[in-house]
Write an enzyme that holds these catalytic residues in place. Sequence first.
Site, PDB file in Angstrom:
ATOM      1  N   PHE A 152       0.745  -1.250  -0.078  1.00 33.44           N
ATOM      2  CA  PHE A 152      -0.011  -0.069   0.029  1.00 33.44           C
ATOM      3  C   PHE A 152       0.881   1.052   0.049  1.00 33.44           C
ATOM      4  CE2 PHE A 152      -2.366  -3.432   2.027  1.00 33.44           C
ATOM      5  CZ  PHE A 152      -3.476  -3.511   1.301  1.00 33.44           C
ATOM      6  N   ARG A 154       2.962   4.641  -1.013  1.00 31.92           N
ATOM      7  CA  ARG A 154       2.670   5.587  -2.171  1.00 31.92           C
ATOM      8  C   ARG A 154       4.041   6.202  -2.643  1.00 31.92           C
ATOM      9  NH1 ARG A 154      -0.279   9.312   2.094  1.00 31.92           N
ATOM     10  NH2 ARG A 154       1.207   8.046   3.294  1.00 31.92           N
ATOM     11  N   ASN A 208      -7.344   0.592  -3.656  1.00 33.01           N
ATOM     12  CA  ASN A 208      -7.080   1.551  -4.528  1.00 33.01           C
ATOM     13  C   ASN A 208      -8.261   2.395  -5.166  1.00 33.01           C
ATOM     14  OD1 ASN A 208      -4.132   1.705  -4.188  1.00 33.01           O
ATOM     15  ND2 ASN A 208      -3.576   1.064  -6.136  1.00 33.01           N
ATOM     16  N   CYS A 260      -0.565   3.762 -10.548  1.00 36.59           N
ATOM     17  CA  CYS A 260      -1.568   2.875  -9.879  1.00 36.59           C
ATOM     18  C   CYS A 260      -3.020   3.192 -10.033  1.00 36.59           C
ATOM     19  CB  CYS A 260      -1.201   2.785  -8.449  1.00 36.59           C
ATOM     20  SG  CYS A 260       0.656   2.499  -8.303  1.00 36.59           S
ATOM     21  N   LYS A 320       2.453  13.560  -8.766  1.00 36.68           N
ATOM     22  CA  LYS A 320       2.125  14.105  -7.512  1.00 36.68           C
ATOM     23  C   LYS A 320       3.655  14.313  -6.986  1.00 36.68           C
ATOM     24  CE  LYS A 320       2.368  10.754  -4.284  1.00 36.68           C
ATOM     25  NZ  LYS A 320       1.939   9.822  -3.187  1.00 36.68           N
TER      26      LYS A 320
HETATM   27  C1  UGA Z   1      -1.237   4.842  -4.493  1.00 37.25           C
HETATM   28  C2  UGA Z   1      -2.063   4.284  -3.289  1.00 37.25           C
HETATM   29  O1  UGA Z   1      -2.249   5.577  -2.559  1.00 37.25           O
HETATM   30  C3  UGA Z   1      -1.067   3.647  -2.520  1.00 37.25           C
HETATM   31  O2  UGA Z   1      -1.797   3.211  -1.141  1.00 37.25           O
HETATM   32  C4  UGA Z   1      -0.821   2.008  -3.384  1.00 37.25           C
HETATM   33  O3  UGA Z   1       0.108   1.431  -2.712  1.00 37.25           O
HETATM   34  C5  UGA Z   1      -0.159   2.646  -4.652  1.00 37.25           C
HETATM   35  O4  UGA Z   1      -1.166   3.391  -5.338  1.00 37.25           O
HETATM   36  C6  UGA Z   1       0.036   1.523  -5.501  1.00 37.25           C
HETATM   37  O5  UGA Z   1      -0.863   0.755  -5.897  1.00 37.25           O
HETATM   38  O6  UGA Z   1       1.008   1.061  -5.875  1.00 37.25           O
HETATM   39  P1  UGA Z   1       0.241   6.748  -5.480  1.00 37.25           P
HETATM   40  O7  UGA Z   1      -0.121   6.301  -6.784  1.00 37.25           O
HETATM   41  O8  UGA Z   1       1.833   6.642  -5.166  1.00 37.25           O
HETATM   42  O9  UGA Z   1      -0.329   5.534  -4.305  1.00 37.25           O
HETATM   43  O10 UGA Z   1      -0.213   8.147  -4.981  1.00 37.25           O
HETATM   44  P2  UGA Z   1      -1.524   8.860  -4.063  1.00 37.25           P
HETATM   45  O11 UGA Z   1      -0.935   9.641  -3.180  1.00 37.25           O
HETATM   46  O12 UGA Z   1      -2.241   7.905  -3.846  1.00 37.25           O
HETATM   47  O13 UGA Z   1      -1.797   9.637  -5.412  1.00 37.25           O
HETATM   48  C7  UGA Z   1      -2.462   9.228  -6.597  1.00 37.25           C
HETATM   49  C8  UGA Z   1      -3.042  10.292  -7.525  1.00 37.25           C
HETATM   50  O14 UGA Z   1      -4.386  10.861  -6.971  1.00 37.25           O
HETATM   51  C9  UGA Z   1      -2.242  11.402  -7.646  1.00 37.25           C
HETATM   52  O15 UGA Z   1      -2.232  12.093  -8.951  1.00 37.25           O
HETATM   53  C10 UGA Z   1      -2.399  12.880  -6.681  1.00 37.25           C
HETATM   54  O16 UGA Z   1      -2.406  13.816  -6.890  1.00 37.25           O
HETATM   55  C11 UGA Z   1      -4.286  12.439  -6.770  1.00 37.25           C
HETATM   56  N1  UGA Z   1      -5.235  12.714  -5.527  1.00 37.25           N
HETATM   57  C12 UGA Z   1      -4.670  12.205  -4.339  1.00 37.25           C
HETATM   58  C13 UGA Z   1      -5.866  13.739  -5.604  1.00 37.25           C
HETATM   59  O17 UGA Z   1      -6.190  14.295  -6.554  1.00 37.25           O
HETATM   60  N2  UGA Z   1      -6.719  14.225  -4.553  1.00 37.25           N
HETATM   61  C14 UGA Z   1      -6.269  13.695  -3.259  1.00 37.25           C
HETATM   62  O18 UGA Z   1      -7.165  14.096  -2.278  1.00 37.25           O
HETATM   63  C15 UGA Z   1      -5.326  12.602  -3.204  1.00 37.25           C
END
Ligand code: UGA
Length: 431
Positions: A152, A154, A208, A260, A320
């Site tokens: 999980f 990030r 996810n 992801c 991000k």
């Molecule tokens: C995500 C999950 O959060 C992890 O738990 C998981 O392990 C990972 O995928 C995976 O499957 O390997 P990640 O893709 O690194 O992690 O990044 P996140 O922080 O989850 O953000 C994903 C996207 O959502 C980004 O583009 C971010 O800008 C966007 N986001 C996130 C939003 O637009 N709003 C939010 O409130 C949160």
Amino acid sequence: MELSVVGAGHVGLVTGACFADLGHSVMMVDNDAKRIANLKRGILPYYEPGLEELVERGVRERRLRFTTSIKEGVATCTILFIAVGTPQKATGEADLAYVERVARAIARHLSGYRLIVEKSTVPVQTGQWVAHTIRTYLKRKQPFDVASNPEFLREGTAIEDFMKPDRVVLGVESKRAKELLCALYKPLGVPIVVTDIKSAELIKHAANSFLAMKISFINAVAQLCERCGADVQQVAEGIGLDRRIGRSFLDAGAGFGGYCFPKDLEAFINISEQLGYDFELLKAVRSINEQQKRSFALKIQRALWVLKGKTIGVLGLAFKPNTDDMRYAPSIDVIEYLQGEGARLKAFDPQVTTEAKRLFPKLMLCQDPYEAARGADCLVILTEWNEFKELDFKRLKRLLRQPLIVDGRNLYDPEPLRALGFRYVGVGRGG
Ligand code: UGA
């Protein structure tokens, strides 16, 4: 414990380096000879805060080793993690060819008990196929178990997420597998959820997809806010303090990206279909995200009227902050649209360079935010890097041709910027 991790990507390398730091002996296996040669010299394939130090320490203290030979990986371990890529096929389903190839290779070299653990994100039922493949290709009968241990972490906070996760999920179907994995994770001192293998596989996709659903939900609310003059951040605060809902992943913006969420959402929709269930809810999550990226690009267009011949400064290209990863980044869709309409783009990102050059040869890459703003008709925020939070706005105003900021991550407080004479457009903040 003797561990091997096959696949030195975002998940595999962090897993291997963290286990080595916890005192285990880890063999990292990857068939990319250049990647392995670089890792041996301390050169990482991607940027992740803190990882370089961890790898360096692991190598120095001889707990972390690297090889291109899967034979060596299988020979030296009790537990072998499969952390190879599961990219998206054109159909949306996960491509499991790498996982299958590793399973076959394991079968070829297996001698004595090994616990084979799926760490890659895979659709439900992959575990049984991995076990079946190993059984099929074994030269002679050998004892082994298969387990699922979804990750999980990030990007950007991967090490902390690994060392201090909310929970560890273990999908096991034998006492031996359960005992080995529980012993491995016990030192983290976090809740351990033990399930059957299929449930563990499902937990990963469900987690996810649920998080992606939260983001699309708040982005849909942001659309309403823009139409009626409400503020999505206040709404997120108001609903997020309800502990049943929670405030995290309720930040509206230019859509979610990364390797992801978009891929896993697609794979989950696909496997649901294969299992005879039309997961309409997740289809809506996907389509809201597509609309959100498009709507953000149109917001820039509306603010500038005609895009042809305009110069736009972009702050942030990574999907991000704290990563150099641009895969499925909303910035790609936005830049494609703006360039397609004839705008000239300049961009600054603290980590992304090579990939941006490859994707957008006409994009001018700048050395800092001020260079990106110089002579631009508009400054667009696409990634909420910390270093963008406190800029010298008076200087920016002098550099910009028009004092216009279109903020795709709601990074700034609109009022002080408006007081300085900026036109400020956010997402879901009253239009
Ligand atoms: C995500 C999950 O959060 C992890 O738990 C998981 O392990 C990972 O995928 C995976 O499957 O390997 P990640 O893709 O690194 O992690 O990044 P996140 O922080 O989850 O953000 C994903 C996207 O959502 C980004 O583009 C971010 O800008 C966007 N986001 C996130 C939003 O637009 N709003 C939010 O409130 C949160």
